[in-house]
Scaffold this motif. Sequence first.
Motif, PDB file in Angstrom:
ATOM      1  N   ILE A 277      -7.271 -43.028  52.085  1.00  0.00           N
ATOM      2  CA  ILE A 277      -8.233 -43.631  53.002  1.00  0.00           C
ATOM      3  C   ILE A 277      -9.152 -44.598  52.259  1.00  0.00           C
ATOM      4  O   ILE A 277      -9.721 -44.262  51.222  1.00  0.00           O
ATOM      5  CB  ILE A 277      -9.067 -42.551  53.711  1.00  0.00           C
ATOM      6  CG1 ILE A 277      -8.142 -41.611  54.521  1.00  0.00           C
ATOM      7  CG2 ILE A 277     -10.119 -43.181  54.616  1.00  0.00           C
ATOM      8  CD1 ILE A 277      -7.367 -42.287  55.623  1.00  0.00           C
ATOM      9  N   LEU A 278      -9.280 -45.801  52.817  1.00  0.00           N
ATOM     10  CA  LEU A 278     -10.140 -46.826  52.235  1.00  0.00           C
ATOM     11  C   LEU A 278     -11.618 -46.461  52.400  1.00  0.00           C
ATOM     12  O   LEU A 278     -12.002 -45.818  53.377  1.00  0.00           O
ATOM     13  CB  LEU A 278      -9.903 -48.164  52.935  1.00  0.00           C
ATOM     14  CG  LEU A 278      -8.534 -48.823  52.773  1.00  0.00           C
ATOM     15  CD1 LEU A 278      -8.438 -50.042  53.682  1.00  0.00           C
ATOM     16  CD2 LEU A 278      -8.291 -49.213  51.334  1.00  0.00           C
TER      17      LEU A 278
ATOM     18  N   ASN B 206       2.987 -49.797  46.924  1.00  0.00           N
ATOM     19  CA  ASN B 206       2.367 -50.994  46.372  1.00  0.00           C
ATOM     20  C   ASN B 206       1.468 -51.704  47.390  1.00  0.00           C
ATOM     21  O   ASN B 206       0.485 -52.350  47.002  1.00  0.00           O
ATOM     22  CB  ASN B 206       3.430 -51.935  45.817  1.00  0.00           C
ATOM     23  CG  ASN B 206       3.927 -51.480  44.453  1.00  0.00           C
ATOM     24  OD1 ASN B 206       3.263 -50.711  43.764  1.00  0.00           O
ATOM     25  ND2 ASN B 206       5.104 -51.940  44.061  1.00  0.00           N
ATOM     26  N   HIS B 207       1.777 -51.573  48.677  1.00  0.00           N
ATOM     27  CA  HIS B 207       0.844 -52.071  49.689  1.00  0.00           C
ATOM     28  C   HIS B 207      -0.453 -51.255  49.652  1.00  0.00           C
ATOM     29  O   HIS B 207      -1.549 -51.804  49.795  1.00  0.00           O
ATOM     30  CB  HIS B 207       1.481 -52.030  51.078  1.00  0.00           C
ATOM     31  CG  HIS B 207       2.347 -53.216  51.372  1.00  0.00           C
ATOM     32  ND1 HIS B 207       3.679 -53.269  51.034  1.00  0.00           N
ATOM     33  CD2 HIS B 207       2.061 -54.408  51.953  1.00  0.00           C
ATOM     34  CE1 HIS B 207       4.185 -54.432  51.407  1.00  0.00           C
ATOM     35  NE2 HIS B 207       3.220 -55.150  51.958  1.00  0.00           N
TER      36      HIS B 207
ATOM     37  N   THR C 297      -6.196 -50.644  48.241  1.00  0.00           N
ATOM     38  CA  THR C 297      -7.219 -49.753  47.685  1.00  0.00           C
ATOM     39  C   THR C 297      -7.766 -50.209  46.336  1.00  0.00           C
ATOM     40  O   THR C 297      -8.889 -49.867  45.990  1.00  0.00           O
ATOM     41  CB  THR C 297      -6.669 -48.323  47.526  1.00  0.00           C
ATOM     42  OG1 THR C 297      -5.522 -48.347  46.660  1.00  0.00           O
ATOM     43  CG2 THR C 297      -6.275 -47.733  48.874  1.00  0.00           C
ATOM     44  N   ARG C 298      -6.987 -50.988  45.590  1.00  0.00           N
ATOM     45  CA  ARG C 298      -7.406 -51.305  44.223  1.00  0.00           C
ATOM     46  C   ARG C 298      -7.377 -52.788  43.872  1.00  0.00           C
ATOM     47  O   ARG C 298      -8.042 -53.221  42.924  1.00  0.00           O
ATOM     48  CB  ARG C 298      -6.514 -50.561  43.208  1.00  0.00           C
ATOM     49  CG  ARG C 298      -6.458 -49.066  43.423  1.00  0.00           C
ATOM     50  CD  ARG C 298      -5.430 -48.424  42.508  1.00  0.00           C
ATOM     51  NE  ARG C 298      -5.012 -47.125  43.013  1.00  0.00           N
ATOM     52  CZ  ARG C 298      -3.973 -46.443  42.550  1.00  0.00           C
ATOM     53  NH1 ARG C 298      -3.263 -46.920  41.530  1.00  0.00           N
ATOM     54  NH2 ARG C 298      -3.637 -45.280  43.081  1.00  0.00           N
ATOM     55  N   ASN C 299      -6.588 -53.569  44.578  1.00  0.00           N
ATOM     56  CA  ASN C 299      -6.358 -54.957  44.173  1.00  0.00           C
ATOM     57  C   ASN C 299      -6.919 -55.990  45.135  1.00  0.00           C
ATOM     58  O   ASN C 299      -6.367 -57.076  45.281  1.00  0.00           O
ATOM     59  CB  ASN C 299      -4.855 -55.199  43.958  1.00  0.00           C
ATOM     60  CG  ASN C 299      -4.304 -54.433  42.772  1.00  0.00           C
ATOM     61  OD1 ASN C 299      -5.058 -53.977  41.921  1.00  0.00           O
ATOM     62  ND2 ASN C 299      -2.990 -54.300  42.691  1.00  0.00           N
ATOM     63  N   GLY C 300      -7.993 -55.657  45.824  1.00  0.00           N
ATOM     64  CA  GLY C 300      -8.687 -56.650  46.609  1.00  0.00           C
ATOM     65  C   GLY C 300      -8.408 -56.687  48.093  1.00  0.00           C
ATOM     66  O   GLY C 300      -9.070 -57.423  48.832  1.00  0.00           O
ATOM     67  N   GLY C 301      -7.436 -55.918  48.559  1.00  0.00           N
ATOM     68  CA  GLY C 301      -7.095 -55.947  49.985  1.00  0.00           C
ATOM     69  C   GLY C 301      -8.232 -55.502  50.879  1.00  0.00           C
ATOM     70  O   GLY C 301      -8.378 -55.997  52.011  1.00  0.00           O
TER      71      GLY C 301
ATOM     72  N   ALA D 180     -12.172 -54.333  55.320  1.00  0.00           N
ATOM     73  CA  ALA D 180     -10.926 -53.855  55.932  1.00  0.00           C
ATOM     74  C   ALA D 180     -11.144 -52.631  56.804  1.00  0.00           C
ATOM     75  O   ALA D 180     -10.474 -52.453  57.822  1.00  0.00           O
ATOM     76  CB  ALA D 180      -9.904 -53.541  54.842  1.00  0.00           C
ATOM     77  N   ARG D 181     -12.079 -51.769  56.394  1.00  0.00           N
ATOM     78  CA  ARG D 181     -12.396 -50.572  57.173  1.00  0.00           C
ATOM     79  C   ARG D 181     -13.861 -50.619  57.607  1.00  0.00           C
ATOM     80  O   ARG D 181     -14.756 -50.250  56.838  1.00  0.00           O
ATOM     81  CB  ARG D 181     -12.134 -49.304  56.355  1.00  0.00           C
ATOM     82  CG  ARG D 181     -12.433 -48.032  57.142  1.00  0.00           C
ATOM     83  CD  ARG D 181     -12.478 -46.793  56.277  1.00  0.00           C
ATOM     84  NE  ARG D 181     -13.011 -45.670  57.028  1.00  0.00           N
ATOM     85  CZ  ARG D 181     -13.452 -44.531  56.490  1.00  0.00           C
ATOM     86  NH1 ARG D 181     -13.402 -44.356  55.180  1.00  0.00           N
ATOM     87  NH2 ARG D 181     -13.928 -43.579  57.263  1.00  0.00           N
TER      88      ARG D 181
END
Length: 225
Positions: free
Chosen positions: A8-9, A42-43, A48-52, A14-15
Amino acid sequence: MITINESILPISAARCGKKLRAFSGITIHETANKAATATAKNHMVYMTRNGGSTKQCSYHYVVDETEVYHLIPDNEVAWHAGDGANGKGNNETIAIEICVNTGANFEQACKNAAYLAAALLHERKIKTVSGYIFEHHDFSSYKKNCPAQLRAGQCGGMAWLRQKSQQYLDEMWNVGTASAQPMPEPGNKLYRVQAGAFSSEQSAKAYAAKLSAQGIQCFVTDVEV
C-alpha cells in the motif's frame, strides 16, 4: 490460486486518501508496457520506490502471470479512469492493471485478473459480473483504447474475461461458505479465517495448493511482522 502482495502506497499524489463514494464495479486496464521486465513486481517498485507515487496516476491492483500487488486500499480512490475528480470510474470502481510484458503468459495474467475481479465481487456479496466489469475505455474522456489487447480480441477479448470471472465467481459461491451465511446488516463485522502462517513463501504456496485441491478457495498474501 494467486498470490496477493500488500504494498500500500503512503498518502501522496497517487494515493489521495479520498474514499470511494460507492462501489459500482471493477475497471480493467492494461499497463501498455511491453518490456520483458515490466512485471507486476516491477510496476509496484516503480509506484512505491521510483517516483510513481508523485504522479496523479494510480491503480488498486497490478496483475501478471504469477502474482498480484495491491497498492491502493479498495475503499479509496485511485486515479485511473480518466474521467476527472468526480467521475464514476475514479470514484466508484476498483482498478486492475494487467501486465503485457513480452515473453510472459498474457492469458494467465488475464485469468488472474478475472479471478481477482471475482474475489472482489464475492467479498461484496455480488453473484454476477454483469454490469460490474468495465473497460478503461468506458470512462476515458478521450476514449482511450485500453485494455488494448483485450479490446483487439486477444484471449477472446473482454467477453472471455467476463465469462472467466463469472466462472470463478460461481465456483466461489458454490464451493465457499459465504453463500450459506446471512447477509451482513449495516454496521456488522465480517470475519476472515486464516488457515496458516509460514516464514517460507514456498511452504505457504504448497499449503494453499493442498487446500485448493480439497475445494477450499484460498489465496496467499504477505504481511510485515
